[in-house]
Design an enzyme around this catalytic site. Structure first.
Site, short mmCIF file in Angstrom:
data_model
loop_
_atom_site.label_atom_id
_atom_site.label_comp_id
_atom_site.label_asym_id
_atom_site.label_seq_id
_atom_site.Cartn_x
_atom_site.Cartn_y
_atom_site.Cartn_z
N GLU A 48 -3.63 -0.42 -4.00
CA GLU A 48 -3.38 -1.76 -4.53
C GLU A 48 -4.62 -2.62 -4.70
O GLU A 48 -4.57 -3.67 -5.34
CB GLU A 48 -2.33 -2.51 -3.69
CG GLU A 48 -2.69 -2.75 -2.26
CD GLU A 48 -2.03 -1.74 -1.34
OE1 GLU A 48 -1.63 -2.14 -0.24
OE2 GLU A 48 -1.93 -0.56 -1.70
N ASN A 49 -5.75 -2.20 -4.14
CA ASN A 49 -6.97 -2.96 -4.36
C ASN A 49 -7.62 -2.64 -5.71
O ASN A 49 -8.66 -3.20 -6.04
CB ASN A 49 -7.97 -2.74 -3.22
CG ASN A 49 -8.36 -1.29 -3.05
OD1 ASN A 49 -7.52 -0.41 -3.07
ND2 ASN A 49 -9.65 -1.03 -2.87
#
Length: 214
Positions: A48-49
């Site tokens: 998700e980064n």
């Protein structure tokens, strides 16, 4: 007592992921799954980064400190992998484009509820991170965790006692003692048990009724 190691659990989960799926791996044990998928298989790991096409942990001496996963662990990129903006990454998650998310867990209930970010209302955990988004947005949610706590309390339960991360979203659990499907309207169905353990022994270490496939 025999148990599946963390590597065993990761390998079992990795082997069950179909070709071509886009998969998000949560912080902790789930990140080990990327190490168990060879480059000959097409599984697209998303973090998700902002990493799409994440590979296994780098070999010693080949680390890139600027290439990390959501847990700040250094990772690699598979051929064709890419980096994107954080907002684009969450658009993938919230838009329903992630085939599977694998998270760690504190408790999983027989109705598929997950608690994985806090152990009390006053927990000092910094934040839930993207777990709630993933629990709601991914098409499927699997959990990898120990079967019991360090003091022997079941983490497979009838109802979660900790603050919830997501509701009714878990479809499979890989634990240190078993692999369980979560079947709506029925509960936990045993797919696999650690060698040498009977169903009765597994049941004694679980806080919810276990079922077998007929």
């Amino acid at each position: 007592m025999a148990s599946f190691s963390r590597t065993d659990m990761a390998a079992k989960a990795a082997a069950d992921i179909p070709e071509g799926w886009v998969v998000n791996l949560g912080i902790g044990m789930p990140t080990l799954i990327a190490d168990q998928v060879p480059l000959t298989r097409e599984v697209i790991f998303q973090s998700e980064n902002g990493v799409l096409g994440m590979g296994p942990a780098p070999e010693k001496g080949q680390e890139n400190p600027w290439l990390i996963n959501a847990g700040k662990q250094m990772v690699t990129l598979r051929p064709g992998g890419s980096i994107c903006h954080h907002a684009d990454s969450f658009a993938m998650i919230r838009g329903g484009h992630i085939d599977l998310c694998v998270l760690g867990g504190f408790e999983v209930a027989e109705n598929g509820d997950l608690a994985n970010w806090a152990t009390s209302e006053n927990d000092t955990a910094p934040a839930v991170g993207g777990a709630m988004d993933l629990g709601a947005g991914a098409k499927r949610l699997w959990v990898v965790m120990d079967h019991t706590t360090k003091d022997g309390r079941p983490k497979i339960v009838e109802r979660c006692g900790y603050p919830l991360t997501s509701l009714g979203s878990v479809s499979r659990v890989y634990t240190s003692l078993a692999v369980l499907d979560v079947v709506q309207g029925l509960g936990f169905v045993v797919r696999d048990i650690v060698p040498g353990m009977s169903l009765e022994e597994l049941q004694s270490k679980s806080g919810a009724k276990l079922h077998t496939r007929s």
